[in-house]
Design an enzyme around this catalytic site. Structure first.
Site, mmCIF file in Angstrom:
data_model
loop_
_atom_site.group_PDB
_atom_site.id
_atom_site.type_symbol
_atom_site.label_atom_id
_atom_site.label_comp_id
_atom_site.label_asym_id
_atom_site.label_seq_id
_atom_site.Cartn_x
_atom_site.Cartn_y
_atom_site.Cartn_z
ATOM 1 N N ARG A 18 0.814 -1.226 0.000
ATOM 2 C CA ARG A 18 0.000 0.000 0.000
ATOM 3 C C ARG A 18 0.847 1.277 0.000
ATOM 4 O O ARG A 18 0.423 2.304 0.540
ATOM 5 C CB ARG A 18 -0.957 0.045 1.207
ATOM 6 C CG ARG A 18 -2.110 -0.917 1.128
ATOM 7 C CD ARG A 18 -3.248 -0.331 0.297
ATOM 8 N NE ARG A 18 -4.255 -1.355 0.016
ATOM 9 C CZ ARG A 18 -5.290 -1.611 0.802
ATOM 10 N NH1 ARG A 18 -5.488 -0.932 1.888
ATOM 11 N NH2 ARG A 18 -6.138 -2.554 0.459
ATOM 12 N N ARG A 22 -3.374 6.137 0.431
ATOM 13 C CA ARG A 22 -3.835 7.419 0.980
ATOM 14 C C ARG A 22 -2.836 8.148 1.860
ATOM 15 O O ARG A 22 -3.049 9.320 2.179
ATOM 16 C CB ARG A 22 -5.151 7.208 1.751
ATOM 17 C CG ARG A 22 -6.330 7.059 0.803
ATOM 18 C CD ARG A 22 -7.561 6.629 1.545
ATOM 19 N NE ARG A 22 -7.356 5.304 2.131
ATOM 20 C CZ ARG A 22 -8.281 4.627 2.805
ATOM 21 N NH1 ARG A 22 -9.468 5.162 2.983
ATOM 22 N NH2 ARG A 22 -8.011 3.441 3.293
ATOM 23 N N ARG A 31 -6.944 11.031 -6.448
ATOM 24 C CA ARG A 31 -8.168 10.402 -5.954
ATOM 25 C C ARG A 31 -9.309 11.423 -5.812
ATOM 26 O O ARG A 31 -10.486 11.051 -5.871
ATOM 27 C CB ARG A 31 -7.824 9.749 -4.616
ATOM 28 C CG ARG A 31 -8.841 8.890 -3.983
ATOM 29 C CD ARG A 31 -9.140 7.632 -4.753
ATOM 30 N NE ARG A 31 -10.176 6.930 -4.015
ATOM 31 C CZ ARG A 31 -11.436 7.328 -3.965
ATOM 32 N NH1 ARG A 31 -11.834 8.368 -4.672
ATOM 33 N NH2 ARG A 31 -12.316 6.669 -3.227
ATOM 34 N N ASP A 67 -6.385 -3.265 -7.619
ATOM 35 C CA ASP A 67 -6.977 -3.812 -6.391
ATOM 36 C C ASP A 67 -7.237 -5.292 -6.644
ATOM 37 O O ASP A 67 -7.406 -5.706 -7.793
ATOM 38 C CB ASP A 67 -8.284 -3.084 -6.055
ATOM 39 C CG ASP A 67 -8.751 -3.432 -4.651
ATOM 40 O OD1 ASP A 67 -8.189 -2.898 -3.689
ATOM 41 O OD2 ASP A 67 -9.654 -4.282 -4.509
ATOM 42 N N TYR A 142 -14.710 -12.224 0.179
ATOM 43 C CA TYR A 142 -15.469 -11.038 -0.260
ATOM 44 C C TYR A 142 -16.744 -11.447 -0.992
ATOM 45 O O TYR A 142 -17.812 -10.858 -0.791
ATOM 46 C CB TYR A 142 -14.602 -10.116 -1.128
ATOM 47 C CG TYR A 142 -13.625 -9.295 -0.308
ATOM 48 C CD1 TYR A 142 -14.068 -8.374 0.628
ATOM 49 C CD2 TYR A 142 -12.249 -9.447 -0.457
ATOM 50 C CE1 TYR A 142 -13.183 -7.627 1.393
ATOM 51 C CE2 TYR A 142 -11.347 -8.713 0.312
ATOM 52 C CZ TYR A 142 -11.828 -7.806 1.232
ATOM 53 O OH TYR A 142 -10.950 -7.078 1.996
HETATM 54 O O1 CP3 Z 1 0.300 0.491 -3.151
HETATM 55 C C1 CP3 Z 1 -0.180 -0.648 -3.282
HETATM 56 O O2 CP3 Z 1 0.016 -1.543 -2.413
HETATM 57 C C2 CP3 Z 1 -0.893 -1.019 -4.571
HETATM 58 C C3 CP3 Z 1 -2.279 -0.926 -4.621
HETATM 59 C C4 CP3 Z 1 -3.240 -1.881 -3.902
HETATM 60 C C5 CP3 Z 1 -4.553 -1.478 -3.570
HETATM 61 N N1 CP3 Z 1 -5.226 -2.563 -3.080
HETATM 62 C C6 CP3 Z 1 -5.113 -0.139 -3.771
HETATM 63 C C7 CP3 Z 1 -6.203 0.302 -2.891
HETATM 64 C C8 CP3 Z 1 -3.109 -3.213 -3.543
HETATM 65 C C9 CP3 Z 1 -1.883 -4.122 -3.638
HETATM 66 C C10 CP3 Z 1 -4.377 -3.641 -3.033
HETATM 67 C C11 CP3 Z 1 -4.673 -5.024 -2.612
HETATM 68 C C12 CP3 Z 1 -5.827 -5.281 -1.738
HETATM 69 N N2 CP3 Z 1 -7.091 -4.772 -1.826
HETATM 70 C C13 CP3 Z 1 -5.812 -6.241 -0.711
HETATM 71 C C14 CP3 Z 1 -4.639 -7.096 -0.346
HETATM 72 C C15 CP3 Z 1 -3.685 -6.351 0.513
HETATM 73 C C16 CP3 Z 1 -4.169 -6.172 1.924
HETATM 74 O O3 CP3 Z 1 -4.408 -5.041 2.326
HETATM 75 O O4 CP3 Z 1 -4.238 -7.189 2.619
HETATM 76 C C17 CP3 Z 1 -7.093 -6.254 -0.128
HETATM 77 C C18 CP3 Z 1 -7.551 -7.115 1.038
HETATM 78 C C19 CP3 Z 1 -7.897 -5.331 -0.847
HETATM 79 C C20 CP3 Z 1 -9.330 -5.025 -0.646
HETATM 80 C C21 CP3 Z 1 -9.480 -3.587 -0.326
HETATM 81 N N3 CP3 Z 1 -9.463 -2.581 -1.276
HETATM 82 C C22 CP3 Z 1 -9.569 -2.975 0.956
HETATM 83 C C23 CP3 Z 1 -9.630 -3.700 2.276
HETATM 84 C C24 CP3 Z 1 -9.604 -1.571 0.751
HETATM 85 C C25 CP3 Z 1 -9.595 -0.471 1.802
HETATM 86 C C26 CP3 Z 1 -10.880 0.247 1.958
HETATM 87 C C27 CP3 Z 1 -10.698 1.547 2.722
HETATM 88 O O5 CP3 Z 1 -11.077 2.579 2.181
HETATM 89 O O6 CP3 Z 1 -10.145 1.510 3.841
HETATM 90 C C28 CP3 Z 1 -9.539 -1.355 -0.649
HETATM 91 C C29 CP3 Z 1 -9.490 -0.073 -1.338
HETATM 92 C C30 CP3 Z 1 -8.148 0.354 -1.799
HETATM 93 N N4 CP3 Z 1 -7.353 -0.394 -2.622
HETATM 94 C C31 CP3 Z 1 -7.492 1.600 -1.514
HETATM 95 C C32 CP3 Z 1 -6.274 1.569 -2.223
HETATM 96 C C33 CP3 Z 1 -5.254 2.667 -2.295
HETATM 97 C C34 CP3 Z 1 -7.997 2.743 -0.645
HETATM 98 C C35 CP3 Z 1 -9.324 3.275 -1.028
HETATM 99 C C36 CP3 Z 1 -9.446 4.529 -1.864
HETATM 100 O O7 CP3 Z 1 -8.507 5.224 -2.248
HETATM 101 O O8 CP3 Z 1 -10.620 4.809 -2.138
#
Ligand code: CP3
Length: 345
Positions: A18, A22, A31, A67, A142
């Site tokens: 990540r 953010r 974003r 994602d 999910y």
């Molecule tokens: O920088 C990086 O690591 C690359 C981008 C990346 C994202 N998601 C972008 C993202 C990666 C590798 C992921 C993988 C992902 N997504 C996982 C596996 C990694 C982990 O955290 O265990 C999982 C479980 C997800 C599912 C998911 N997507 C979650 C739990 C969330 C968070 C929701 C929140 O708002 O708290 C997301 C959304 C997400 N994916 C964001 C980002 C930057 C943040 C939301 C946004 O900007 O709106």
């Protein structure tokens, strides 16, 4: 790439899960103009946010901005990423017939923007690009829960009640992950990570029976590409020995397991990635430094990629991450033995 393969390196390489999220103002600015899927589907925007942490933090690798739910959306599963919550599925999987809603994934047809982004990144960046996919258990959770869950109760209930159906679902999801990972490697990704983030809720026996076979099929299916692989999950202390037999080159370790213990639980020869507690990055620098050095010392000089034990928290100061990169890079090795760190920050 050398560290993932257990070969000698000049210094331990470092990137952060990540890192492109953010915590970075560059990401928040993009974003503000586009939602997550709009960024992912635009190679120019996805490349911009992928590159931002490489420039700002000096990490040794970029991770594709995407994602784990992107391939599901691309095969027609209706879903939304709710800020502060996570992926929410419009019609969760509740019946055997729901399996029919998962068709096979053809990346260059269903999600051509992913390959386009990887090609753009490989062209623009000097550091390697890491591709990734969601692991079968995490994606199944999910789909079955309909969104994030603390207990994964419906998912585990389905596993216990209808093991054959559950394994069929995981096999289908493994097929999607494999297709996605192969396409990213063929587009130029240098390494691949499988995020089976929530698999740690299972006991070892259930894991071996129901998740490991699907996972083995993914790493088997990647072998001819000769691209190093990382297999990551959270809370996997009791599963590490078994996860180490799935066929990846490295295993991602969360912060709950000391690196020495992780090494002892894994088959010898596997590399490790991790495992600083992401919350440590919210503490004063002296604490961050002390904890990071402990990870480096415990992991030892070979076969270690420094990372956090899970993703960067949004409230993390990027300056802390930048100093952490300098610290890891300055930590030298003399004849295979750790020497005192050359602290530059
Ligand atoms: O920088 C990086 O690591 C690359 C981008 C990346 C994202 N998601 C972008 C993202 C990666 C590798 C992921 C993988 C992902 N997504 C996982 C596996 C990694 C982990 O955290 O265990 C999982 C479980 C997800 C599912 C998911 N997507 C979650 C739990 C969330 C968070 C929701 C929140 O708002 O708290 C997301 C959304 C997400 N994916 C964001 C980002 C930057 C943040 C939301 C946004 O900007 O709106």
């Amino acid at each position: 790439m050398r560290a993932l393969r257990g070969l000698p390196v000049e210094h331990t390489p470092v990137w952060f899960m990540r890192q492109a999220g953010r915590s970075l103002s560059e990401y928040r600015a993009v974003r503000a103009r586009a939602n997550l899927f709009e960024i992912v589907r635009s190679p120019a925007l996805a490349a911009e946010v992928t590159i931002a942490p490489v420039t700002r933090l000096g990490v040794d690798a970029a991770i594709l901005f995407s994602d784990i739910t992107v391939p599901l959306a691309a095969v027609g599963i209706e879903l939304e990423i709710v800020p502060g919550v996570g992926p929410v599925i419009a019609q969760p999987f509740r019946e055997p017939a729901d399996l029919g809603r998962l068709r096979s994934f053809e990346p260059e047809r269903d999600a051509p923007y992913v390959g386009d982004t990887v090609r753009l990144l490989v062209h623009e960046l000097e550091v390697p690009v890491i591709g990734f996919a969601g692991g079968p258990f995490t994606l199944a959770s999910y789909l079955i829960e309909g969104g994030p869950s603390k207990t994964h109760a419906r998912t585990r209930a389905l596993m216990y009640s209808h093991p054959d159906l559950f394994r069929d679902l995981l096999a289908a999801l493994a097929g999607i992950a494999l297709a996605s990972l192969r396409a990213q490697a063929l587009a130029g990704a240098s390494a691949l990570q499988l995020f089976d983030s929530w698999v740690g809720v299972l006991d070892p026996g259930s894991y071996s029976r129901n998740v490991l076979p699907a996972t083995v099929s993914i790493f088997d299916g990647l072998r001819d590409l000769d691209v190093p692989t990382v297999y990551f999950g959270v809370g996997t202390g009791e599963l590490l020995g078994r996860m180490g037999t799935a066929g990846s080159d490295a295993v991602g370790i969360d912060w709950r397991v000391p690196m020495e213990a992780a090494r002892a639980r894994l088959p010898s020869g596997l590399a490790v990635q991790g495992n600083l507690d992401p919350v440590v990055c919210l503490a004063p620098w002296d604490v961050v430094r002390e904890r990071a050095l402990r990870v480096l010392r415990q992991a030892g000089p070979a076969g270690h990629v420094f990372n956090l034990g899970h993703g960067v928290l949004p409230e993390t100061d990027p300056e802390t991450l930048r100093r952490l990169v300098d610290l890891v890079h300055g930590y030298g090795y003399g004849q295979g033995h750790l020497t005192e760190p050359l602290v530059r920050s």
